[in-house]
Enzyme design. Structure first.
Site, PDB file in Angstrom:
ATOM      1  N   LYS A  31       6.938  -3.530  -4.095  1.00  0.00           N
ATOM      2  CA  LYS A  31       8.332  -3.101  -3.959  1.00  0.00           C
ATOM      3  C   LYS A  31       8.798  -3.155  -2.514  1.00  0.00           C
ATOM      4  O   LYS A  31       9.888  -3.592  -2.216  1.00  0.00           O
ATOM      5  CB  LYS A  31       8.464  -1.675  -4.504  1.00  0.00           C
ATOM      6  CG  LYS A  31       9.885  -1.135  -4.468  1.00  0.00           C
ATOM      7  CD  LYS A  31      10.788  -1.901  -5.401  1.00  0.00           C
ATOM      8  CE  LYS A  31      12.236  -1.471  -5.342  1.00  0.00           C
ATOM      9  NZ  LYS A  31      13.112  -2.466  -5.946  1.00  0.00           N
ATOM     10  N   HIS A  50      21.888 -35.210  -7.805  1.00  0.00           N
ATOM     11  CA  HIS A  50      21.279 -35.786  -6.599  1.00  0.00           C
ATOM     12  C   HIS A  50      19.763 -35.631  -6.626  1.00  0.00           C
ATOM     13  O   HIS A  50      19.111 -35.656  -5.580  1.00  0.00           O
ATOM     14  CB  HIS A  50      21.889 -35.141  -5.351  1.00  0.00           C
ATOM     15  CG  HIS A  50      23.354 -35.410  -5.245  1.00  0.00           C
ATOM     16  ND1 HIS A  50      23.862 -36.641  -4.885  1.00  0.00           N
ATOM     17  CD2 HIS A  50      24.434 -34.632  -5.542  1.00  0.00           C
ATOM     18  CE1 HIS A  50      25.183 -36.600  -4.918  1.00  0.00           C
ATOM     19  NE2 HIS A  50      25.557 -35.388  -5.328  1.00  0.00           N
ATOM     20  N   GLU A  66      10.168 -13.559 -11.173  1.00  0.00           N
ATOM     21  CA  GLU A  66       9.433 -12.354 -10.795  1.00  0.00           C
ATOM     22  C   GLU A  66       8.779 -11.648 -11.969  1.00  0.00           C
ATOM     23  O   GLU A  66       7.630 -11.250 -11.891  1.00  0.00           O
ATOM     24  CB  GLU A  66      10.413 -11.332 -10.200  1.00  0.00           C
ATOM     25  CG  GLU A  66      10.733 -11.490  -8.774  1.00  0.00           C
ATOM     26  CD  GLU A  66      11.691 -10.394  -8.358  1.00  0.00           C
ATOM     27  OE1 GLU A  66      11.273  -9.531  -7.597  1.00  0.00           O
ATOM     28  OE2 GLU A  66      12.860 -10.389  -8.804  1.00  0.00           O
ATOM     29  N   ASN A  80      -1.750   2.103   5.950  1.00  0.00           N
ATOM     30  CA  ASN A  80      -0.831   1.059   5.463  1.00  0.00           C
ATOM     31  C   ASN A  80      -0.504   0.160   6.629  1.00  0.00           C
ATOM     32  O   ASN A  80      -0.336   0.649   7.754  1.00  0.00           O
ATOM     33  CB  ASN A  80       0.493   1.674   5.001  1.00  0.00           C
ATOM     34  CG  ASN A  80       0.416   2.239   3.624  1.00  0.00           C
ATOM     35  OD1 ASN A  80      -0.650   2.267   3.025  1.00  0.00           O
ATOM     36  ND2 ASN A  80       1.539   2.724   3.129  1.00  0.00           N
ATOM     37  N   GLY A  81      -0.342  -1.120   6.372  1.00  0.00           N
ATOM     38  CA  GLY A  81       0.027  -2.041   7.444  1.00  0.00           C
ATOM     39  C   GLY A  81      -1.080  -3.051   7.677  1.00  0.00           C
ATOM     40  O   GLY A  81      -1.998  -3.191   6.866  1.00  0.00           O
ATOM     41  N   ARG A 127       5.090   0.489  -6.168  1.00  0.00           N
ATOM     42  CA  ARG A 127       5.073  -0.348  -4.963  1.00  0.00           C
ATOM     43  C   ARG A 127       4.147  -1.554  -5.126  1.00  0.00           C
ATOM     44  O   ARG A 127       4.210  -2.485  -4.340  1.00  0.00           O
ATOM     45  CB  ARG A 127       4.616   0.484  -3.768  1.00  0.00           C
ATOM     46  CG  ARG A 127       5.605   1.542  -3.347  1.00  0.00           C
ATOM     47  CD  ARG A 127       4.980   2.489  -2.361  1.00  0.00           C
ATOM     48  NE  ARG A 127       4.701   1.864  -1.094  1.00  0.00           N
ATOM     49  CZ  ARG A 127       5.484   1.927  -0.024  1.00  0.00           C
ATOM     50  NH1 ARG A 127       6.599   2.607  -0.084  1.00  0.00           N
ATOM     51  NH2 ARG A 127       5.154   1.337   1.104  1.00  0.00           N
ATOM     52  N   GLU A 183      19.952 -15.609  -7.851  1.00  0.00           N
ATOM     53  CA  GLU A 183      19.442 -14.278  -8.169  1.00  0.00           C
ATOM     54  C   GLU A 183      18.882 -14.237  -9.600  1.00  0.00           C
ATOM     55  O   GLU A 183      17.826 -13.651  -9.842  1.00  0.00           O
ATOM     56  CB  GLU A 183      20.563 -13.238  -7.962  1.00  0.00           C
ATOM     57  CG  GLU A 183      20.207 -11.804  -8.321  1.00  0.00           C
ATOM     58  CD  GLU A 183      18.996 -11.244  -7.601  1.00  0.00           C
ATOM     59  OE1 GLU A 183      18.477 -11.870  -6.675  1.00  0.00           O
ATOM     60  OE2 GLU A 183      18.536 -10.166  -8.018  1.00  0.00           O
ATOM     61  N   CYS A 226       0.826  -1.213   0.000  1.00  0.00           N
ATOM     62  CA  CYS A 226       0.000   0.000   0.000  1.00  0.00           C
ATOM     63  C   CYS A 226       0.862   1.267   0.000  1.00  0.00           C
ATOM     64  O   CYS A 226       1.996   1.248   0.471  1.00  0.00           O
ATOM     65  CB  CYS A 226      -0.877   0.026   1.236  1.00  0.00           C
ATOM     66  SG  CYS A 226      -1.840  -1.462   1.458  1.00  0.00           S
ATOM     67  N   LYS A 240      14.988 -13.331 -10.558  1.00  0.00           N
ATOM     68  CA  LYS A 240      14.628 -12.262 -11.503  1.00  0.00           C
ATOM     69  C   LYS A 240      13.688 -12.799 -12.563  1.00  0.00           C
ATOM     70  O   LYS A 240      12.686 -12.185 -12.899  1.00  0.00           O
ATOM     71  CB  LYS A 240      15.864 -11.667 -12.202  1.00  0.00           C
ATOM     72  CG  LYS A 240      16.756 -10.711 -11.465  1.00  0.00           C
ATOM     73  CD  LYS A 240      16.181  -9.378 -11.120  1.00  0.00           C
ATOM     74  CE  LYS A 240      15.448  -9.404  -9.822  1.00  0.00           C
ATOM     75  NZ  LYS A 240      16.185  -9.222  -8.592  1.00  0.00           N
ATOM     76  N   TRP A 245      -2.949  -2.618  -1.556  1.00  0.00           N
ATOM     77  CA  TRP A 245      -2.489  -3.946  -1.973  1.00  0.00           C
ATOM     78  C   TRP A 245      -3.212  -4.913  -1.037  1.00  0.00           C
ATOM     79  O   TRP A 245      -2.912  -4.974   0.158  1.00  0.00           O
ATOM     80  CB  TRP A 245      -0.977  -4.037  -1.797  1.00  0.00           C
ATOM     81  CG  TRP A 245      -0.334  -5.271  -2.340  1.00  0.00           C
ATOM     82  CD1 TRP A 245       0.016  -5.507  -3.642  1.00  0.00           C
ATOM     83  CD2 TRP A 245       0.058  -6.435  -1.608  1.00  0.00           C
ATOM     84  NE1 TRP A 245       0.605  -6.739  -3.754  1.00  0.00           N
ATOM     85  CE2 TRP A 245       0.643  -7.340  -2.525  1.00  0.00           C
ATOM     86  CE3 TRP A 245      -0.022  -6.810  -0.270  1.00  0.00           C
ATOM     87  CZ2 TRP A 245       1.148  -8.574  -2.154  1.00  0.00           C
ATOM     88  CZ3 TRP A 245       0.464  -8.049   0.106  1.00  0.00           C
ATOM     89  CH2 TRP A 245       1.050  -8.920  -0.839  1.00  0.00           C
TER      90      TRP A 245
HETATM   91  C1  F6R Z   1      13.487  -9.011  -5.871  1.00  0.00           C
HETATM   92  C2  F6R Z   1      13.163  -8.062  -4.845  1.00  0.00           C
HETATM   93  C3  F6R Z   1      12.824  -8.576  -3.490  1.00  0.00           C
HETATM   94  C4  F6R Z   1      13.505  -7.702  -2.418  1.00  0.00           C
HETATM   95  C5  F6R Z   1      13.025  -8.117  -1.029  1.00  0.00           C
HETATM   96  C6  F6R Z   1      13.716  -7.334   0.065  1.00  0.00           C
HETATM   97  O1  F6R Z   1      13.769  -8.390  -7.078  1.00  0.00           O
HETATM   98  O2  F6R Z   1      13.163  -6.886  -5.066  1.00  0.00           O
HETATM   99  O3  F6R Z   1      13.161  -9.908  -3.347  1.00  0.00           O
HETATM  100  O4  F6R Z   1      14.878  -7.836  -2.547  1.00  0.00           O
HETATM  101  O5  F6R Z   1      11.647  -7.926  -0.937  1.00  0.00           O
HETATM  102  O6  F6R Z   1      13.476  -5.969  -0.077  1.00  0.00           O
HETATM  103  P1  F6R Z   1      14.363  -4.920   0.694  1.00  0.00           P
HETATM  104  O7  F6R Z   1      15.727  -4.994   0.142  1.00  0.00           O
HETATM  105  O8  F6R Z   1      13.708  -3.600   0.433  1.00  0.00           O
HETATM  106  O9  F6R Z   1      14.339  -5.305   2.151  1.00  0.00           O
END
Ligand code: F6R
Length: 645
Positions: free
Chosen positions: A640, A543, A527, A100-101, A27, A520, A2, A524, A74
């Site tokens: 985000k 394995h 996502e 928010n929350g 976000r 990683e 949110c 990516k 959200w």
């Molecule tokens: C992946 C991504 C998430 C963040 C995770 C932690 O692309 O962006 O996996 O890395 O939500 O977020 P922060 O770094 O803001 O604590």
């Protein structure tokens, strides 16, 4: 997650609120709404769907109010719908709230309020907040000796005289209501009783106030307000503020008033814009030479000890610890995996890496001889903050690595160091990761220097090759140039993406530090392209997971450590034999191989190679997502800043 926006000034609020919400779109959200006040009446425009839908709602164009609150939701409690969208009002339409929350005890509070005659119209946890404020306000107002002299109940009197008196009472009601809330919140409250005023409160959910002469702004994060101001107050947990166009007063839970320091945020407003790129993610990938350069900053010079003047960790303290934890989520945790390799190699201190949501509930063994490092781009990730508080309660020292100045995690930690990646807007993290890894590298060198290993030979890989800190410093300083070299020609990655985007599954393999990059790359891809993928240590494949390798499956291997090259090549052969199409990302000269694609990256020290090898993987995920016609910057279901657990 949110997003919150608020504005009090002299301009038409609706435009500013909508622009603020658009700036927060990244976000992640599923509904949006705004509320302004004019002629003593609150006007709410809200619905599920995109922010821009609000512009077409009946009455939007006529809104004239010069202050208001706004929200992107959200969904957590209740599906995306108009009823569940914020703002929410109490039953008497006196208090309008965005939140928010998560209110964890909302069921209990709902029952309590229902027993006291309140009705609920949404499925949200938020709706208890305006009604609780109303409940307490009524009590406070009734207790006031003035009350008996009034002819009507307060619901019928808007804008009645003595506004300051009402401000005090509404603030008290907000404080009392928040005392009953369990969970996390950042809230904004407006009411016809207190015109031209927003009251805000926060606990475990970010809220900032941007200030200018004659107008003030509220937001859940700084980039949303950068076009208006660079001067911010960062609200702390259990703080409240009464905001008008020309004043901001801060209060604690005991209603004591105090002053706070303004923070000047140096981020450039244009850094929160696309600047000609199709998507924020692509822009942020291409910003990496600069974000890595900025993060190196003046901390690292070739012939000098690293500069961490801002970090009061002493060599005595470092010598006294026997373990380091690195705790984070998602991509930040993947940066932590590289951090582990660097710290263990250069400092010879055992390091454990943990996912924050697990760490906080698994009763980890921590004491005053443990240093806990928390990595968070946003600095607002709920699990990471909770994991930090846990370590503090067990007497460990805590160090935050964040990209956002003054973010919650930095205010909780004993020590903070910043990456200087600039605002990261795309949901998928790219430049934050490379900045985190480079900062880990410099931190590990700094710790190593404090421990007296300046001139020691450091064994970095199984073939016994040794380096000195000097060698690694040299390689770090060359990283920005080498990243630029990778970004100069992306055609091979595009070609592979054109071929691979119809795949249902993919594999990412690597050994040593390359395995962390495989994780990683796989994250990516999942996502933003919604393609299922797995990342494995190359040697682990046989394995179990090798059973999934079949004709035509695409397998991407990362191979940057010469001492592990032969082993990795054998593992790649194992998948080729079973029909896989392969791309190898490497800094080695691989001749006479049967790999379908070899993507060559510049050579560097294997300990910091993830900063280079991750870039083709970021690009691959990006081009595959584009080929599939997906929204790269705002992938489905993701947010985000994950401010709820
Ligand atoms: C992946 C991504 C998430 C963040 C995770 C932690 O692309 O962006 O996996 O890395 O939500 O977020 P922060 O770094 O803001 O604590």
């Amino acid at each position: 997650m949110c997003g919150i926006i608020g504005y009090v000034g002299n301009k038409k609020a609706s435009n500013i609120l909508i622009n603020g919400l658009l700036a927060l779109e990244y976000r992640g959200y599923d509904s949006a709404g705004i509320a302004t006040l004019e002629n003593n009446e609150i006007k709410i425009m809200k619905d599920k769907g995109r922010v821009r839908n609000i512009l077409d709602l009946d009455g939007y164009k006529e809104l004239q109010g010069t202050y208001g609150i706004a929200h992107t939701r959200w969904a957590t409690h209740g599906k995306p719908s108009k009823e569940n969208s914020h703002p929410h009002m109490d039953n008497s339409n006196t208090f309008t709230v965005v939140h928010n929350g998560i209110i964890e005890n909302y069921n209990e509070l709902r029952s309590f309020l229902t027993d006291n005659g309140y009705t609920f119209y949404s499925q949200t946890d938020t709706e208890v907040i305006p009604n609780l404020i109303h409940y307490y306000f009524k009590k406070i107002d009734q207790e006031d000796t003035d009350y008996n002299n009034k002819t009507n109940s307060f619901e019928n009197k808007t804008n009645v005289g003595n506004e300051n008196n009402y401000k005090d009472k509404v603030l008290e009601a907000v404080v009392k209501a928040t005392n009953d809330l369990k969970g996390s919140y950042a809230i904004e409250v407006i009411s016809p009783l207190i015109p031209d005023t927003i009251i805000v409160a926060r606990k475990d959910s970010p809220l900032v106030i941007g200030t200018k002469s004659d107008e003030n702004y509220v937001a859940s994060d700084i980039p949303a307000l950068l076009t208006y101001t660079k001067d911010f107050y960062l609200l702390d947990d259990n703080e409240f503020a009464i905001i008008t166009n020309d004043s901001i007063s801060f209060y604690n839970k005991d209603l004591e008033k105090y002053t706070k320091e303004i923070k000047n945020i140096e981020w450039d407003a244009s850094s929160a814009e696309k600047n000609g790129y199709d998507d924020f993610m692509l822009k942020e990938i291409f910003e990496q030479p600069n974000s890595v350069r900025e993060t190196i900053g003046s901390r690292l010079k070739l012939n000098e000890a690293c500069n961490f003047d801002d970090l009061e960790i002493t060599s005595e303290y470092l010598k006294s610890i026997n373990k380091i934890f690195i705790v984070a989520c998602g991509t930040a945790m993947h940066a932590g995996l590289v951090g582990k390799v660097l710290l263990e190699k250069l400092c010879k201190i055992p390091v454990e890496v943990d996912i924050a949501s697990e760490f906080r509930y698994r009763d980890p063994i921590i004491d005053d001889k443990t240093l806990c490092i928390y990595v968070s781009q946003s600095g607002e990730t709920a699990d990471t903050i909770a994991a930090l508080k846990l370590a503090k309660s067990k007497c460990a020292k805590t160090l935050a690595i964040s990209n956002v100045i003054g973010s919650s995690i930095t205010r909780e930690a004993d020590y903070t160091i910043y990456t200087h990646a600039g605002p990261e807007i795309a949901v998928a993290s790219t430049k934050a990761y490379t900045s985190q890894v480079v900062l880990f590298a410099i931190l590990a060198i700094h710790f190593s220097e404090l421990l007296g290993y300046d001139n020691t030979d450091i064994t970095i890989n199984p073939d016994g090759k040794t380096i000195k800190l000097y060698d690694i410093k040299k390689d770090i300083l060359e990283l920005p140039k080498k990243i630029s070299m990778i970004l100069e020609d992306t055609s091979l990655i595009k070609k592979f993406a054109d071929e691979a985007y119809t795949q249902k599954d993919m594999f990412f393999l690597g050994r040593g530090v390359d395995q962390t990059v495989a994780l990683e790359g796989s994250l990516k891809l999942k996502e933003i392209s919604y393609i299922h993928s797995e990342a494995y240590a190359s040697g682990e494949l046989k394995h179990g997971p090798i059973a999934l390798i079949e004709n035509g499956i695409h397998v991407i291997s990362i191979l940057t450590d010469p001492s592990l090259a032969k082993k990795s090549i054998s593992n790649i052969q194992e998948v080729i034999t079973r029909g896989a199409k392969t791309m190898v990302i490497t800094n080695q000269d691989l001749e006479n191989t049967n790999f379908d694609y070899i993507y060559k990256i510049p050579e560097t020290n294997p300990l910091i190679s993830p900063i280079l090898s991750v870039i083709p993987l970021q690009l691959l995920a990006y081009y595959i997502s584009k080929n599939k016609g997906l929204d790269v910057d705002k992938p489905r279901n993701l947010a985000k800043s994950v401010t709820v657990e």
